[in-house]
Design an enzyme around this catalytic site. Structure first.
Site, mmCIF file in Angstrom:
data_model
loop_
_atom_site.group_PDB
_atom_site.id
_atom_site.type_symbol
_atom_site.label_atom_id
_atom_site.label_comp_id
_atom_site.label_asym_id
_atom_site.label_seq_id
_atom_site.Cartn_x
_atom_site.Cartn_y
_atom_site.Cartn_z
ATOM 1 N N HIS A 282 0.885 -1.113 -0.110
ATOM 2 C CA HIS A 282 -0.111 0.077 -0.015
ATOM 3 C C HIS A 282 0.886 1.194 0.028
ATOM 4 O O HIS A 282 0.451 2.560 -0.170
ATOM 5 C CB HIS A 282 -0.704 0.027 1.238
ATOM 6 C CG HIS A 282 -0.174 0.276 2.660
ATOM 7 N ND1 HIS A 282 0.132 -0.749 3.502
ATOM 8 C CD2 HIS A 282 0.046 1.335 3.241
ATOM 9 C CE1 HIS A 282 0.583 -0.253 4.744
ATOM 10 N NE2 HIS A 282 0.683 0.943 4.359
ATOM 11 N N ASP A 315 0.132 -7.847 1.183
ATOM 12 C CA ASP A 315 0.570 -6.508 1.525
ATOM 13 C C ASP A 315 2.121 -6.152 1.552
ATOM 14 O O ASP A 315 2.671 -5.480 2.291
ATOM 15 C CB ASP A 315 -0.051 -5.872 2.871
ATOM 16 C CG ASP A 315 -0.027 -4.272 2.932
ATOM 17 O OD1 ASP A 315 0.165 -3.775 1.952
ATOM 18 O OD2 ASP A 315 -0.107 -3.765 3.979
ATOM 19 N N SER A 397 5.082 2.485 7.819
ATOM 20 C CA SER A 397 4.497 1.158 6.847
ATOM 21 C C SER A 397 5.692 0.615 6.236
ATOM 22 O O SER A 397 6.421 1.778 5.440
ATOM 23 C CB SER A 397 3.521 1.514 6.100
ATOM 24 O OG SER A 397 2.110 1.652 6.862
#
Length: 554
Positions: A282, A315, A397
């Protein structure tokens, strides 16, 4: 009857009658009427009446010397002669009148006692003024001899003009009067003294105020210097947070992504010296086919990266930088060895603050979560995650979660916000509340290798479709519909004996409560792994062994 005793006052020493000596005639008693009568009542303390002998008698009158004949100190005068007598004993004109006047106006005084020379000093004769001829008679300067009757009128406190007959001392008469600078009473001198004292008091008060303020503000006078410890060694233990951060930061990068009308910031870490960098899918998804990915290293160097491959179901994504040397790959650990309570360190760029280091512990393992996804249900990430309380925020992230030995054990991916569900840190702007989730490194390693080697990742499957609307305990296999069977013919589940409508309640003995949890459990394994499924069918509990198949990822 006893004899009565006199009750009157006893006579004092000064009023007792004089007892005449042998052969001396006693003085005639004064008539009763001639005795002085006190003007006040009888004194019980025996104080003599005023005017009589005793301590309250008036002092003798002041003697005034004659002008030009002041005897030297210690010169005997031989008594006080009768006023008006000349040096040869003849009366002086006008002297009788003066003497009579003085005797009538002044009270009687006792005869003066002639001065006697001090022991050891010869008696000196009277001395005249300097330059005057010697007096053979030796009477010069003696009161009563040759015009010295003015001794009886000498007043030492009177000025020269006030003395009768100009009776100033020879030394005073020969010197002009001196004027005083400050006056006779000293008032002119008090003014400067008072002004000086006032100025000194003001100065002392000012200095005291300054010193007091300095003492109160800084505890002393002068510039304040705070105590400080000496510099310590920069070396830190390798297993400390500082030691782990120092070793890992050169291998952590910050990603700036722009494209398709979107932009974002995330973190990644170096996998090898060839320039491969692992991050979350993402993070780089906004770049699309024509976007730009900019990599910033810990030393400030920047480089452009290209997309190698990604998988939204896991992911995870891999990008690569070309032409960059001196890369520092991070060592990979084993997430299967992680235990709850192990210390961990998270590194990333929350809110674009590169190189941010936080620490915590492993709060839980095998925590099934789903994150991301679109409205149609695609791009949903199913992760059997490591839960940590190390602060993870938007921008973390893709960053590494490291153990106490400085090895990567997970990839930071999602957080739980206070007012929202679980999602990527960039999607949950509420910030960390101590609920962060990381993809286990064992899963991330397999996916990264597939992405680097083939450009795509494979997903393990059991070959069934699940009824996601089932609200019971477990994951229910779907029923046949117009599109086909819920159990794939000749698939892993079909070969193991699983039928449509069965409810799977456990995988390898680990309970399963929902369909999402079953997917997470399956995807945490590799294709070809053997799983034991616990199934409920028509009230009976059965177990089946299933060998996981594979499906191509996106």
């Amino acid at each position: 009857m006893d004899d009565a005793e006199a009750t009157g006052m006893k006579p004092k020493w000064w009023s007792r009658p004089h007892r005449p000596a042998h052969g001396e005639q006693p003085p005639a008693a004064a008539p009763e009427a001639a005795r002085p009568v006190p003007l006040h009542g009888e004194d019980p303390y025996g104080t003599p009446p005023y005017g009589g002998p005793g301590p309250w008698a008036p002092a003798p009158p002041v003697q005034r010397p004659a002008a030009g004949s002041t005897p030297a100190g210690g010169t005997p005068t031989g008594g006080v002669p009768v006023a008006g007598a000349s040096a040869g004993g003849a009366p002086v004109a006008g002297a009788a009148h003066t003497a009579a006047h003085e005797s009538s106006s002044a009270p009687q005084r006792p005869a003066e006692r002639p001065l006697s020379p001090e022991p050891g000093h010869p008696q000196q004769g009277p001395q005249g003024p300097p330059g005057a001829p010697a007096d053979p008679s030796g009477t010069a300067g003696v009161p009563g001899a040759g015009g010295t009757a003015a001794w009886h009128r000498y007043d030492p406190w009177a000025t020269a003009p006030d003395r009768e007959g100009g009776g100033a001392l020879p030394t005073q008469a020969s010197q002009p009067p001196q004027s005083s600078r400050f006056g006779s009473d000293g008032r002119g001198r008090r003014g400067p003294l008072l002004a000086g004292a006032l100025a000194l008091a003001l100065f002392a008060g000012g200095v005291g105020g300054v010193v007091g303020a300095a003492l109160e503000r800084g505890g002393g006078i002068g510039d304040l210097e705070l105590p400080q410890a000496a510099p310590d060694s920069a070396e830190r233990p390798a297993d400390s947070v500082a030691g782990i951060a120092a070793a890992a930061l050169p291998g952590v990068v910050t990603l700036h992504v722009r494209g398709s009308g979107e932009q974002g910031t995330g973190t990644g870490f170096v996998l090898d010296e060839r320039g491969h960098i692992l991050t979350n899918h993402h993070v780089v998804a906004p770049a699309g086919e024509s976007g730009r990915i900019r990599v910033t290293f810990s030393g400030g160097e920047t480089a452009t990266a290209r997309m190698v491959g990604g998988d939204s179901g896991y992911d995870l994504a891999v990008v690569k930088v070309d032409g960059v040397s001196g890369l520092k790959p991070l060592p990979l650990g084993n997430s299967d060895s992680v235990q709850v309570g192990d210390p961990v360190v998270a590194i990333g760029a929350p809110f674009d603050l590169a190189g941010t280091v936080t620490s915590g512990i492993i709060s839980a393992t095998e925590r099934p979560i789903t994150a991301g996804g679109r409205q149609d249900g695609s791009d949903v990430s199913y992760v059997d995650a490591l839960q940590t309380d190390a602060p993870i925020n938007p921008g973390n992230s893709g960053g590494p979660l490291m153990d106490s030995k400085g090895r990567v054990i997970g990839v930071n991916s999602a957080i739980r916000a206070a007012d929202q569900g679980i999602g990527a840190p960039g999607e949950r702007q509420g910030g960390s509340i101590g609920l962060g989730f990381a993809i286990p490194v064992n899963q991330a390693k397999r996916v990264a290798e597939e992405l680097i080697n083939t450009g795509r990742a494979t997903h393990p499957v059991i070959g069934v479709s699940l009824d996601m609307s089932f609200d019971g305990d477990g994951a229910k296999v779907g029923t046949p519909d117009g599109e086909g069977r819920a159990v794939v013919p000749d698939g892993p589940a079909d070969e193991a004996g699983v039928k449509e409508g069965d409810v799977i309640t456990a995988v390898d003995g680990s309970p399963v409560r929902t369909g999402e949890e079953l997917i997470v459990k399956v995807r945490s394994h590799r294709p070809g792994d053997l799983l034991e499924l616990t199934v409920e069918r028509e009230g009976d509990t059965r177990t089946f062994e299933v060998t996981l198949g594979t499906s191509g990822g996106e």
